[in-house]
Design an enzyme around this catalytic site. Structure first.
Site, PDB file in Angstrom:
ATOM      1  N   CYS A  65     -44.734   2.236 -40.856  1.00 23.51           N
ATOM      2  CA  CYS A  65     -43.603   3.357 -41.538  1.00 23.51           C
ATOM      3  C   CYS A  65     -44.423   3.889 -42.758  1.00 23.51           C
ATOM      4  CB  CYS A  65     -42.441   2.710 -41.930  1.00 23.51           C
ATOM      5  SG  CYS A  65     -41.367   3.794 -42.897  1.00 23.51           S
ATOM      6  N   CYS A  68     -42.395   3.738 -46.088  1.00 24.10           N
ATOM      7  CA  CYS A  68     -42.174   2.289 -46.389  1.00 24.10           C
ATOM      8  C   CYS A  68     -43.521   1.816 -47.244  1.00 24.10           C
ATOM      9  CB  CYS A  68     -42.047   1.525 -45.168  1.00 24.10           C
ATOM     10  SG  CYS A  68     -40.545   1.493 -44.273  1.00 24.10           S
TER      11      CYS A  68
END
Length: 91
Positions: A65, A68
């Protein structure tokens, strides 16, 4: 339909404003990374999150991600700079 009623409210005239909240004189000392940042697993989640003596910032992330990966350093800095007042648990 019933007719609407007019309501009059009398407010106190001698209200004083609330005092400004006290600001801390200085930031808490930085915590050691290993004391506030943890990798949560199914075996450790009870201890790290549920039984934590301080509030927990739970970071649910994925290695693939992009957002993230961008957010993780900021979350880690928050936990370290809070001086042990919270912990970051990454799952």
């Amino acid at each position: 339909a019933a007719p609407m009623k007019t309501v009059t409210v009398d407010y106190p005239q001698n209200l004083t404003p609330s005092p400004e909240p006290k600001k801390p004189d200085e930031a808490p000392p930085k915590a050691r990374r290993e004391d506030v940042i943890f990798e949560g697993t199914t075996e450790t989640i009870q201890e790290l999150v549920i039984e934590s003596p301080v509030p927990v910032l739970l970071d649910v992330y994925a290695d693939w991600c992009g957002p993230c990966k961008q957010l993780t350093p900021a979350l880690e800095n928050i936990a370290i700079n809070a001086g042990g007042m919270l912990r970051l648990v990454k799952i």
